[in-house]
Scaffold this active site. Structure first.
Site, PDB file in Angstrom:
ATOM      1  N   SER A   1      44.979  40.602  34.856  1.00 58.33           N
ATOM      2  CA  SER A   1      44.193  39.379  34.710  1.00 58.33           C
ATOM      3  C   SER A   1      44.993  38.262  34.058  1.00 58.33           C
ATOM      4  O   SER A   1      45.553  38.431  32.977  1.00 58.33           O
ATOM      5  CB  SER A   1      42.962  39.652  33.843  1.00 58.33           C
ATOM      6  OG  SER A   1      41.968  40.287  34.567  1.00 58.33           O
TER       7      SER A   1
ATOM      8  N   ASP B   1      31.707  29.892  31.354  1.00 54.95           N
ATOM      9  CA  ASP B   1      30.960  30.566  32.421  1.00 54.95           C
ATOM     10  C   ASP B   1      31.871  31.200  33.470  1.00 54.95           C
ATOM     11  O   ASP B   1      31.403  31.700  34.489  1.00 54.95           O
ATOM     12  CB  ASP B   1      29.981  29.596  33.094  1.00 54.95           C
ATOM     13  CG  ASP B   1      30.684  28.430  33.785  1.00 54.95           C
ATOM     14  OD1 ASP B   1      31.929  28.333  33.699  1.00 54.95           O
ATOM     15  OD2 ASP B   1      29.997  27.606  34.407  1.00 54.95           O
TER      16      ASP B   1
ATOM     17  N   HIS C   1      38.129  35.086  31.010  1.00 57.14           N
ATOM     18  CA  HIS C   1      37.581  36.355  30.536  1.00 57.14           C
ATOM     19  C   HIS C   1      38.555  37.125  29.666  1.00 57.14           C
ATOM     20  O   HIS C   1      38.168  38.052  28.957  1.00 57.14           O
ATOM     21  CB  HIS C   1      37.074  37.215  31.717  1.00 57.14           C
ATOM     22  CG  HIS C   1      38.126  37.916  32.507  1.00 57.14           C
ATOM     23  ND1 HIS C   1      38.501  37.505  33.770  1.00 57.14           N
ATOM     24  CD2 HIS C   1      38.864  39.010  32.246  1.00 57.14           C
ATOM     25  CE1 HIS C   1      39.424  38.323  34.243  1.00 57.14           C
ATOM     26  NE2 HIS C   1      39.671  39.243  33.336  1.00 57.14           N
TER      27      HIS C   1
END
Length: 276
Positions: free
Chosen positions: A214, A143, A115
């Protein structure tokens, strides 16, 4: 909730004697597209000769069992040493106003979250010593299952070694280095390993993280990577308190207990073997 979580991370970072200077945005947790967890970002107590921490509650495999969060001074000092060494391998990744954390796994190879890298095939990179450049995306899971990506860069950064999740016990200290939101860059934070949720392939820990963490490495006190930070979750619905029909006005909402989610290192290794 944001304020109290930030205060916790500030205190942890201050105790480890580190600060940062800039800000990143654009964090999106793993759970955004799959299992419905909320957003957030985010070893043996005797490992590495760091002394003994307070006893931990034995695990029976449930998330509701408490884990002692206090650490001995020796463990905190060891975490600071490990984090200081690890940060040389951690980079800032940017894609316009979005970004996150990455770290080097091999010569010219940067690991981060899918992401973080899904907005553009090219991201800007900044190393701890101030070198800047670009990184090209060479593999990622569109995904977000798992939430991993691999980038290639010409910048020279020392790689981190990979560990083994099987060697972890509940309550073992773990460390991450990353760029949590407005707190700054290359911030060290310390928490404990909880368990791996096999169904959604999450490694849960109490290591404090925020937006910007992240893609960061989750490491043992020996400096071995056991996970890739991906987001946070508040746990099962049954463990969440109900504050309905309160009779006082909140000046700050009660904070729900969050757990940092990371992609286990064995899942990373499987992806690397496909992309290399």
């Amino acid at each position: 909730m944001e304020h109290s979580r930030r205060s916790f991370l500030v205190s942890a970072a201050a105790a480890l004697g580190l600060s940062g200077c800039s800000e990143l945005s654009g964090f999106e947790p793993t759970s955004r597209r799959d299992s419905g967890a909320t957003s957030g970002e985010t070893t043996n107590p005797q490992a590495g000769g760091v002394g003994t921490d307070a006893p931990l509650t034995p695990s029976a495999g449930t998330e509701t069992e408490p884990v002692q969060q206090e650490f001995s001074q020796a463990t905190r000092e060891r975490a600071s040493e490990v984090g200081t060494a690890v940060r040389d391998s951690v980079v800032v990744l940017r894609d316009g106003n979005a970004g996150g954390t990455g770290w080097v796994v091999g010569e010219g190879e940067i690991v981060t979250n899918a992401h973080v890298a899904d907005g553009s095939p090219t991201l800007s990179v900044e190393t701890f010593d101030g070198a800047t450049g670009t990184a090209e995306r060479v593999g990622y899971h569109e995904d977000l299952r798992p939430d991993l990506a691999l980038l290639e860069t010409d910048l020279s950064v020392p790689p981190l070694s990979l560990g083994n999740v099987e060697d972890l016990s509940r309550g073992d200290p773990l460390v991450t280095v990353g760029h949590p939101g407005r707190l700054g860059q290359w911030i060290i934070s310390l928490g404990r390993y909880l368990r791996v949720l096999d169904g959604i392939d999450w490694l849960l820990s109490t290591v404090p993280t925020q937006r910007g963490n992240s893609g960061g490495p989750l490491v043992t006190l020996d400096g071995d990577v056991v996970g890739v930070v991906s987001g946070s979750t508040t746990g099962p619905e049954s463990s969440r308190p109900d504050f309905s029909r309160n009779e006082t006005a909140y000046t700050e909402f009660p904070e729900l207990a969050e757990r940092t989610t990371s992609v286990p290192v064995d899942t990373l290794e499987a992806s690397l073997s496909d992309w290399r």
